[in-house]
Design an enzyme around this catalytic site. Structure first.
Site, PDB file in Angstrom:
ATOM      1  N   CYS A 125     -25.371 -58.584 -67.189  1.00 47.37           N
ATOM      2  CA  CYS A 125     -24.072 -58.838 -66.904  1.00 47.37           C
ATOM      3  C   CYS A 125     -23.783 -60.336 -66.112  1.00 47.37           C
ATOM      4  O   CYS A 125     -22.756 -60.904 -66.569  1.00 47.37           O
ATOM      5  CB  CYS A 125     -23.847 -57.783 -65.633  1.00 47.37           C
ATOM      6  SG  CYS A 125     -25.054 -57.523 -64.587  1.00 47.37           S
ATOM      7  N   HIS A 239     -19.546 -59.304 -59.873  1.00 44.06           N
ATOM      8  CA  HIS A 239     -20.477 -60.321 -59.528  1.00 44.06           C
ATOM      9  C   HIS A 239     -19.766 -61.651 -59.631  1.00 44.06           C
ATOM     10  O   HIS A 239     -18.979 -62.083 -60.329  1.00 44.06           O
ATOM     11  CB  HIS A 239     -21.591 -60.562 -60.925  1.00 44.06           C
ATOM     12  CG  HIS A 239     -22.419 -59.459 -60.924  1.00 44.06           C
ATOM     13  ND1 HIS A 239     -22.597 -58.231 -59.947  1.00 44.06           N
ATOM     14  CD2 HIS A 239     -23.593 -59.072 -61.853  1.00 44.06           C
ATOM     15  CE1 HIS A 239     -23.497 -57.550 -60.274  1.00 44.06           C
ATOM     16  NE2 HIS A 239     -24.212 -57.991 -61.443  1.00 44.06           N
TER      17      HIS A 239
HETATM   18  C1  2RA Z   1     -27.853 -56.229 -61.398  1.00 37.21           C
HETATM   19  N1  2RA Z   1     -27.888 -57.797 -63.364  1.00 37.21           N
HETATM   20  O1  2RA Z   1     -26.743 -56.701 -61.110  1.00 37.21           O
HETATM   21  C2  2RA Z   1     -28.201 -56.453 -63.044  1.00 37.21           C
HETATM   22  C3  2RA Z   1     -27.623 -55.310 -63.631  1.00 37.21           C
HETATM   23  N2  2RA Z   1     -27.611 -55.585 -64.961  1.00 37.21           N
HETATM   24  O2  2RA Z   1     -28.564 -55.495 -60.957  1.00 37.21           O
END
Ligand code: 2RA
Length: 336
Positions: A125, A239
């Site tokens: 991600c 994120h």
């Molecule tokens: C996380 N990138 O955020 C990883 C999940 N795919 O933990």
């Protein structure tokens, strides 16, 4: 297409079903697979009610397309068998991402890498959110090096991570007790944790190295110097990433803003005078990655830029990108 979502009860699996519906993916029959625990449960979907089935390769072999939202080990055990049975597989795990024969695709950046592949890897991600902004900047100004610090939401650890954050927050605020963690290495509520995935011999975490390895592969820049510090923060599903780039050609904030405004999958939110910049609250549920706080970086003079990105981890970071990959499959293209 006969489409199966494998791992349908997890956070990404549920989002995959919603995204397929919202984007009117041409589904003739949707099947949902999970573990034996959930088998038999009837769920409402945009394609009508579906009863969850316990996954087996045999049960899934007559699918046209399998979207995998499962662990790397599970993907390794089952994806090759599905492909051998004629199923096209888009895998959300890290199992195949770095294999030369498997394209790792963010359609806005490297759709051409898809070719005729029957097994396609969906990136981590953090990487997917990063490259939609990095690729157009690279095309315009050339990337010399990249430094990223992330602020990653609980959803990166799946539905269990989101539940743990909610439970911990209630425990602290409502019950007045200290937070208790099981999913994360430490309590996440009222904390930030500079540790995602396992530590590597070079002292970086695997999450941080995924950003390096996968960005290089997707952008076709195997030697790009890139360093990442990945941090978990107590937000739910977006994120955020603070990105510094040094460029090969001169860059200005205004020119970078213009490039990003024209880029697919990016929404420039950059009006500091009106307190408008990317934030998890505004990026939640949005397909586009928000880009803002775009400014010249004084360390690199007229060859440097700082910017801030926010992308929905479950959408561009997972389900949306997987469905966008599926939309580009040769079987769905209308001949010219
Ligand atoms: C996380 N990138 O955020 C990883 C999940 N795919 O933990």
């Amino acid at each position: 297409m006969r489409v199966g979502v494998i791992g349908a009860t997890g956070a990404v699996g549920r989002e995959l079903v919603e995204v397929l519906g919202r984007r009117r993916f041409p589904v003739t029959k949707l099947r949902l697979f999970a573990s034996g625990r959930s088998a038999g449960t009837r769920v409402e979907t945009p394609f009508g009610p579906v009863v969850i089935e316990e996954f087996s390769q045999d049960r899934a072999r007559d699918l046209d397309l399998a979207l995998l939202a499962v662990s790397g080990d599970f993907a390794k055990a089952h994806a090759p068998g599905l492909v051998a049975a004629g199923v096209t597989v888009v895998d959300n795990s890290s199992a195949f991402r770095l294999e030369d024969a498997v394209p790792l695709v963010v359609p806005e950046v490297n759709a051409a890498a898809l070719g005729e592949a029957k097994l396609i890897a969906n990136p981590n991600c953090t990487t997917a959110i990063l490259v939609v902004a990095l690729a157009p900047l690279h095309a315009a100004f050339g990337l010399k090096r990249v430094i990223v610090s992330t602020y990653q939401a609980a959803s990166g650890a799946g539905a269990e991570g989101m539940t743990e954050l909610e439970r911990e927050t209630r425990r602290v605020l409502v019950e007045g007790e200290p937070a208790r963690n099981e999913v994360f290495a430490h309590p996440l509520a009222f904390n930030v944790i500079p540790h995602i995935d396992t530590f590597q011999p070079n002292a970086y975490t695997r999450e941080e190295m995924k950003v390096t390895w996968e960005t290089r592969k997707i952008m076709g820049l195997p030697d790009l110097p890139i360093s990442c510090t990945a941090v978990r923060i107590p937000t739910m599903r977006v994120h955020a990433e603070s990105v510094t780039i040094e460029t090969l050609r001169p860059v200005t904030a205004e020119a970078a803003r213009a490039v990003l405004r024209a880029a697919a999958g990016v929404r420039v939110v950059d009006e500091p005078a009106r307190n408008l910049y990317p934030m998890p609250l505004t990026a939640t549920g949005q397909d586009d990655v928000e880009a803002g706080r775009i400014r010249a970086n004084p360390v690199f003079g007229d060859h440097g830029l700082d910017l801030f990105l926010c992308g929905d981890q479950l959408l561009k970071g997972a389900a949306l990108n997987a469905v966008q990959i599926a939309e580009r499959l040769p079987a769905l293209q209308v001949p010219a």
